[in-house]
Design an enzyme around this catalytic site. Structure first.
Site, PDB file in Angstrom:
ATOM      1  N   GLU A   1       1.000  -1.242  -0.119  1.00  0.00           N
ATOM      2  CA  GLU A   1       0.058  -0.066   0.056  1.00  0.00           C
ATOM      3  C   GLU A   1       1.068   1.349  -0.023  1.00  0.00           C
ATOM      4  O   GLU A   1       0.448   2.119  -0.603  1.00  0.00           O
ATOM      5  CB  GLU A   1      -0.974   0.139   1.168  1.00  0.00           C
TER       6      GLU A   1
ATOM      7  N   CYS B   1     -12.408   1.947 -14.888  1.00  0.00           N
ATOM      8  CA  CYS B   1     -12.401   3.290 -14.634  1.00  0.00           C
ATOM      9  C   CYS B   1     -11.154   4.048 -14.523  1.00  0.00           C
ATOM     10  O   CYS B   1     -11.071   4.841 -13.693  1.00  0.00           O
ATOM     11  CB  CYS B   1     -13.511   3.403 -13.316  1.00  0.00           C
TER      12      CYS B   1
ATOM     13  N   CYS C   1     -16.109   2.220 -20.170  1.00  0.00           N
ATOM     14  CA  CYS C   1     -17.255   2.061 -19.511  1.00  0.00           C
ATOM     15  C   CYS C   1     -18.223   0.796 -19.886  1.00  0.00           C
ATOM     16  O   CYS C   1     -19.296   0.251 -19.171  1.00  0.00           O
ATOM     17  CB  CYS C   1     -18.164   3.372 -19.893  1.00  0.00           C
TER      18      CYS C   1
ATOM     19  N   CYS D   1     -17.678  -1.762 -17.365  1.00  0.00           N
ATOM     20  CA  CYS D   1     -17.962  -1.532 -16.140  1.00  0.00           C
ATOM     21  C   CYS D   1     -19.058  -2.011 -15.283  1.00  0.00           C
ATOM     22  O   CYS D   1     -20.448  -1.801 -15.993  1.00  0.00           O
ATOM     23  CB  CYS D   1     -17.877  -0.031 -15.932  1.00  0.00           C
TER      24      CYS D   1
ATOM     25  N   CYS E   1     -24.064   5.267 -13.495  1.00  0.00           N
ATOM     26  CA  CYS E   1     -23.025   6.022 -13.267  1.00  0.00           C
ATOM     27  C   CYS E   1     -23.398   7.420 -13.959  1.00  0.00           C
ATOM     28  O   CYS E   1     -23.643   7.603 -15.360  1.00  0.00           O
ATOM     29  CB  CYS E   1     -21.655   5.510 -14.095  1.00  0.00           C
TER      30      CYS E   1
END
Length: 377
Positions: free
Chosen positions: A35, A190, A197, A200, A206
């Site tokens: 991370e 995204c 799209c 997605c 959206c």
């Protein structure tokens, strides 16, 4: 679990990333290192650095016991070196106060150097399945587009709104999978430019897609011109091929890393080289080094003297060191400087010094010649 989370998890089971190196095994330490590395750095870049780092330093205790130079050397090339220092400092705190483990308490974890709210949430969600939300760059983009939130996500008002939305969507079950899924969606579907799209799972609801706003949401950071900073690197190589390096100050550019001695112009570069070494060879101008930082652009001209002799007063110290190629590999060195040093170590015929631009070369040659004549007189 709301429809957003349900659709996302359904997509993740089929299309998410399940083979990232920090997922096997998905320990708190490995999640933490990944991370931190992924802050402002893409997965494809991070993977080889992560594998090298955890092979050398496999847990909190070995990280804490490692010298800072070793940690920085393993990090070298990833940039944003403050992240590596924070990792090291946090590991020392964990050994001193947490029995060598990362704390499971959110507040204690978020208080460690370099972690903060989103990284703490990611560690606890991914490694322990605790119910915490995250808001990294990928998640901000997904939520901003889905909900039609305009403005730059770094702005406090926008960020607070996105945190509220992140918390509202985070489910009580499968928290680890959801956390990985929303990061994967932002990273692979995204995306910042040319989002896919059609692939997605959230496309139907959206707002950015429906209103053709994916190119403008989220808004970019407000533009600002980057100033240029010019400098000279002094490259001193002795007859054994060793190069003189100096540790940079703890504040400023590349804090605490090893780099080449640096001056403002050619004449001061010659003066510095004369203080650090003895030589009777001409100086050669190497290809310019260019590097972009967050707040400015660096343009450096390396000036090289070969076959120099170390002055007795300039021996190895905590902040000055004559280094062989093998020793350079073990130090924390900025990526553009390391690239230059690597090139110098290759076949010299393939790395031919190039002259400075004419006006600069003439000025530097005149200054260097006059200085040498003055010393010989």
């Amino acid at each position: 679990m709301d429809d957003f989370a349900r659709r996302l998890l359904h997509w993740y089971d089929r299309h998410g990333r399940h083979d990232l190196p920090w997922q096997h095994p998905r320990t708190p330490y490995r999640v933490w290192v990944s991370e931190v590395m992924l802050q402002q750095t893409q997965v494809a870049t991070v993977v080889p650095y992560f594998e090298r780092f955890v092979t050398a330093l496999p847990d909190v205790r070995t990280l804490a016991a490692a010298p800072e130079d070793r940690v920085l050397a393993l990090w070298s090339g990833l940039g944003y070196y403050r992240r590596a220092r924070h990792l090291h400092a946090a590991a020392l705190i964990c050994v001193a106060h947490q029995a060598g483990e990362l704390p499971r308490d959110f507040d204690a974890l978020a208080a460690l150097p370099g972690i903060g709210r989103s990284t703490a949430g990611a560690i606890l969600a991914l490694a322990h399945g605790q119910h915490h939300s995250i808001l990294d760059g990928n998640v901000k983009r997904v939520l901003a587009r889905f909900h039609g939130i305009g403005g730059w996500p770094g702005e406090r008002r926008v960020e607070n709104e996105l945190w509220t939305l992140a918390a509202s969507h985070t489910p009580a079950t499968r928290v680890a999978d959801y956390t990985q899924a929303i990061m994967d969606l932002g990273a692979t579907v995204c995306t910042r430019s040319n989002p896919r799209c059609d692939a997605c799972p959230q496309a139907r609801d959206c707002i950015a897609r429906r209103e053709a706003l994916t190119a403008t949401i989220p808004a970019p950071r407000p533009a600002r011109g980057l100033p240029e900073r010019h400098t000279m690197f002094v490259v001193l190589r002795d007859r054994q091929g060793r190069v003189l390096l100096q540790r940079r100050p703890p504040q400023g550019v590349w804090p605490g890393l090893w780099s080449l001695p640096e001056t403002a112009d050619e004449s001061s570069a010659y003066a510095l080289a004369s203080r650090l070494a003895e030589f009777d060879t001409d100086v050669a101008a190497l290809p310019e080094v260019r590097h972009a930082f967050t707040h400015f652009k660096l343009q450096a001209v390396p000036l090289e003297w070969r076959g120099v002799r170390a002055r007795r007063a300039v021996a190895d110290t905590p902040d000055t060191r004559w280094c062989s190629h093998a020793e350079i590999a073990e130090l924390g060195i900025p990526a553009p400087v390391r690239k230059l040093l690597f090139a110098l170590n290759q076949d010299q015929a393939s790395f031919v010094p190039s002259p400075l631009p004419l006006s600069r070369r003439e000025r530097g040659s005149q200054r260097a010649t006059s200085s040498r004549k003055g010393r010989e007189a």
